[in-house]
Design a protein around this motif. Structure first.
Motif, PDB file in Angstrom:
ATOM      1  N   VAL A  84      43.506  30.655  34.382  1.00  0.00           N
ATOM      2  CA  VAL A  84      43.317  31.548  35.307  1.00  0.00           C
ATOM      3  C   VAL A  84      42.667  32.569  34.563  1.00  0.00           C
ATOM      4  O   VAL A  84      43.027  33.047  33.605  1.00  0.00           O
ATOM      5  CB  VAL A  84      44.787  31.929  35.983  1.00  0.00           C
ATOM      6  N   THR A  86      40.990  36.233  35.214  1.00  0.00           N
ATOM      7  CA  THR A  86      40.849  37.405  36.152  1.00  0.00           C
ATOM      8  C   THR A  86      39.361  38.089  35.833  1.00  0.00           C
ATOM      9  O   THR A  86      39.130  38.373  34.560  1.00  0.00           O
ATOM     10  CB  THR A  86      41.878  38.737  35.952  1.00  0.00           C
ATOM     11  N   CYS A  96      50.733  38.977  39.031  1.00  0.00           N
ATOM     12  CA  CYS A  96      50.130  37.602  39.684  1.00  0.00           C
ATOM     13  C   CYS A  96      51.304  36.936  39.917  1.00  0.00           C
ATOM     14  O   CYS A  96      52.483  36.931  39.748  1.00  0.00           O
ATOM     15  CB  CYS A  96      49.455  36.783  38.400  1.00  0.00           C
ATOM     16  N   TRP A  99      52.364  30.803  38.455  1.00  0.00           N
ATOM     17  CA  TRP A  99      51.062  29.831  38.610  1.00  0.00           C
ATOM     18  C   TRP A  99      51.919  28.364  38.186  1.00  0.00           C
ATOM     19  O   TRP A  99      52.478  28.426  36.927  1.00  0.00           O
ATOM     20  CB  TRP A  99      49.991  29.846  37.706  1.00  0.00           C
ATOM     21  N   THR A 105      45.993  31.963  30.420  1.00  0.00           N
ATOM     22  CA  THR A 105      45.306  33.137  31.382  1.00  0.00           C
ATOM     23  C   THR A 105      44.563  34.145  30.369  1.00  0.00           C
ATOM     24  O   THR A 105      44.837  34.227  29.118  1.00  0.00           O
ATOM     25  CB  THR A 105      46.357  34.065  31.915  1.00  0.00           C
ATOM     26  N   HIS A 107      41.685  37.459  30.581  1.00  0.00           N
ATOM     27  CA  HIS A 107      40.901  38.620  31.448  1.00  0.00           C
ATOM     28  C   HIS A 107      39.604  38.666  30.838  1.00  0.00           C
ATOM     29  O   HIS A 107      39.154  38.926  29.791  1.00  0.00           O
ATOM     30  CB  HIS A 107      41.595  40.002  31.085  1.00  0.00           C
ATOM     31  N   ARG A 155      44.391  29.820  23.730  1.00  0.00           N
ATOM     32  CA  ARG A 155      44.727  31.014  24.429  1.00  0.00           C
ATOM     33  C   ARG A 155      43.943  32.222  23.666  1.00  0.00           C
ATOM     34  O   ARG A 155      43.252  32.980  24.203  1.00  0.00           O
ATOM     35  CB  ARG A 155      45.979  31.483  24.425  1.00  0.00           C
TER      36      ARG A 155
END
Length: 164
Positions: A84, A86, A96, A99, A105, A107, A155
């Motif tokens: 995910v 952003t 958020c 999920w 995740t 940015h 990550r």
């Protein structure tokens, strides 16, 4: 060769421009290995026509895009997300949904081309600049040996990509 198909969600506030561009770019570049979606925390309900014309200029499909809520991807019928991202600062700061599947995740903020004021030619240029930035980040991600990296390394790498 990795046989997994990764599910990716690009999130923005309105889901009308940046996240739509990222969805189209990832679905094209990641064909076969990635399926991209987009959503917004407060969807505008419409897709910005400059986003569609930018996709068209890049010779990518422009059909089937719609502005939708990120809640569609938090329910039990949603695809199990692997990533995910952003792509706007507002969505990055919002709480958020949880999920399913604990996706990685990061940015990947880019300026909002829809907020630019100018002539249509200037707007088209700003949208294309945004698309080029997103395309570069997507290509960097697709170059990662995801099947050889552990979750922490993935990550770290995808977060680093968001700074480029």
């Amino acid at each position: 060769m990795n046989e997994k198909t990764y599910q990716v969600l690009f999130v923005c506030t309105g889901n009308s421009a940046r996240s739509i561009l990222a969805e189209g770019l990832m679905n094209n570049a990641g064909r076969g290995g990635f399926v991209a979606h987009s959503a917004g925390s407060r969807p505008s309900g419409t897709v910005n026509p400059f986003a569609l014309s930018t996709l068209r200029d890049l010779r990518l499909p422009t059909e089937g895009y719609r502005s939708k809520s990120w809640e569609e991807f938090a329910g039990p019928e949603a695809p199990a997300l692997d990533f995910v991202f952003t792509v706007c600062d507002n969505a990055a700061g919002e709480v958020c949904p949880v999920w399913p599947g604990q996706p990685v995740t990061a940015h990947w903020g880019v300026r909002d081309p829809a907020a630019f004021e100018g002539s249509d030619a200037e707007k088209a240029k700003v949208f294309m600049e945004t698309a080029v930035t997103l395309k570069r980040r997507i290509e960097l991600m697709l170059a990662l040996p995801l099947d050889k990296l552990d979750t922490m390394a993935i990550r770290r790498e995808v977060r680093e990509i968001g700074t480029r």
